[in-house]
Motif scaffolding. Sequence first.
Motif, PDB file in Angstrom:
ATOM      1  N   HIS A  15       5.304  -8.519   7.714  1.00  0.00           N
ATOM      2  CA  HIS A  15       5.424  -7.615   8.890  1.00  0.00           C
ATOM      3  C   HIS A  15       3.821  -6.882   9.232  1.00  0.00           C
ATOM      4  O   HIS A  15       3.809  -5.922   9.093  1.00  0.00           O
ATOM      5  CB  HIS A  15       6.366  -6.494   8.903  1.00  0.00           C
ATOM      6  N   PRO A  16       3.187  -7.965  10.023  1.00  0.00           N
ATOM      7  CA  PRO A  16       1.859  -7.543   9.969  1.00  0.00           C
ATOM      8  C   PRO A  16       1.693  -6.218  11.003  1.00  0.00           C
ATOM      9  O   PRO A  16       0.529  -5.515  10.902  1.00  0.00           O
ATOM     10  CB  PRO A  16       1.205  -8.800  11.131  1.00  0.00           C
ATOM     11  N   GLN A  69       1.010  -3.331   8.561  1.00  0.00           N
ATOM     12  CA  GLN A  69       0.172  -3.493   7.417  1.00  0.00           C
ATOM     13  C   GLN A  69      -1.150  -2.384   7.574  1.00  0.00           C
ATOM     14  O   GLN A  69      -1.747  -1.999   6.653  1.00  0.00           O
ATOM     15  CB  GLN A  69      -0.627  -4.935   7.540  1.00  0.00           C
ATOM     16  N   ASP A  70      -1.293  -2.023   8.916  1.00  0.00           N
ATOM     17  CA  ASP A  70      -2.272  -0.897   9.078  1.00  0.00           C
ATOM     18  C   ASP A  70      -1.857   0.634   8.165  1.00  0.00           C
ATOM     19  O   ASP A  70      -2.796   1.312   8.087  1.00  0.00           O
ATOM     20  CB  ASP A  70      -2.482  -0.698  10.373  1.00  0.00           C
ATOM     21  N   LEU A  71      -0.561   0.455   7.766  1.00  0.00           N
ATOM     22  CA  LEU A  71      -0.194   1.753   7.064  1.00  0.00           C
ATOM     23  C   LEU A  71      -0.730   1.822   5.782  1.00  0.00           C
ATOM     24  O   LEU A  71      -0.689   2.824   5.078  1.00  0.00           O
ATOM     25  CB  LEU A  71       1.320   1.874   7.134  1.00  0.00           C
ATOM     26  N   ALA A 110       6.661  -6.630  -0.286  1.00  0.00           N
ATOM     27  CA  ALA A 110       7.059  -8.123   0.406  1.00  0.00           C
ATOM     28  C   ALA A 110       7.393  -7.816   1.772  1.00  0.00           C
ATOM     29  O   ALA A 110       6.914  -8.384   2.858  1.00  0.00           O
ATOM     30  CB  ALA A 110       7.993  -8.596  -0.132  1.00  0.00           C
ATOM     31  N   TYR A 111       8.079  -6.747   2.115  1.00  0.00           N
ATOM     32  CA  TYR A 111       8.335  -6.380   3.608  1.00  0.00           C
ATOM     33  C   TYR A 111       6.967  -6.070   4.371  1.00  0.00           C
ATOM     34  O   TYR A 111       6.929  -6.786   5.646  1.00  0.00           O
ATOM     35  CB  TYR A 111       9.201  -4.992   3.756  1.00  0.00           C
ATOM     36  N   ILE A 112       6.000  -5.508   4.053  1.00  0.00           N
ATOM     37  CA  ILE A 112       4.839  -5.373   4.805  1.00  0.00           C
ATOM     38  C   ILE A 112       4.070  -6.575   4.811  1.00  0.00           C
ATOM     39  O   ILE A 112       3.495  -6.595   5.654  1.00  0.00           O
ATOM     40  CB  ILE A 112       4.055  -3.957   3.986  1.00  0.00           C
TER      41      ILE A 112
END
Length: 90
Positions: free
Chosen positions: A82-83, A86-88, A77-79
């Motif tokens: 927080h855009p 998101q690349d992680l 949910a945190y990811i």
Amino acid sequence: MEIVRDNKAEQEFELVVDGHRALAAYQIEGDTIVFTHTLVPKAIEGRGVASKLIRGALDSARDRGLKVVAQCPFVAAYIKRHPDVQDLLA
């Protein structure tokens, strides 16, 4: 000042607030970090502790060049919210 620490021996990121320890458990699988669960003691709930903990854990993953798998619903949910992290995602 509260600092997120990586307790590698226990495979947990931890954050101590007012004497209470919040944690985000993980497993390393090659170049991936799998977050399995997050725990925040009731005494410090509702104060943004989990968000601060996960932000620190994700910053560490980025610094180490790791991809992230969010098995933990809170981390997922945190990811999603927080855009910039998101690349992680693996």
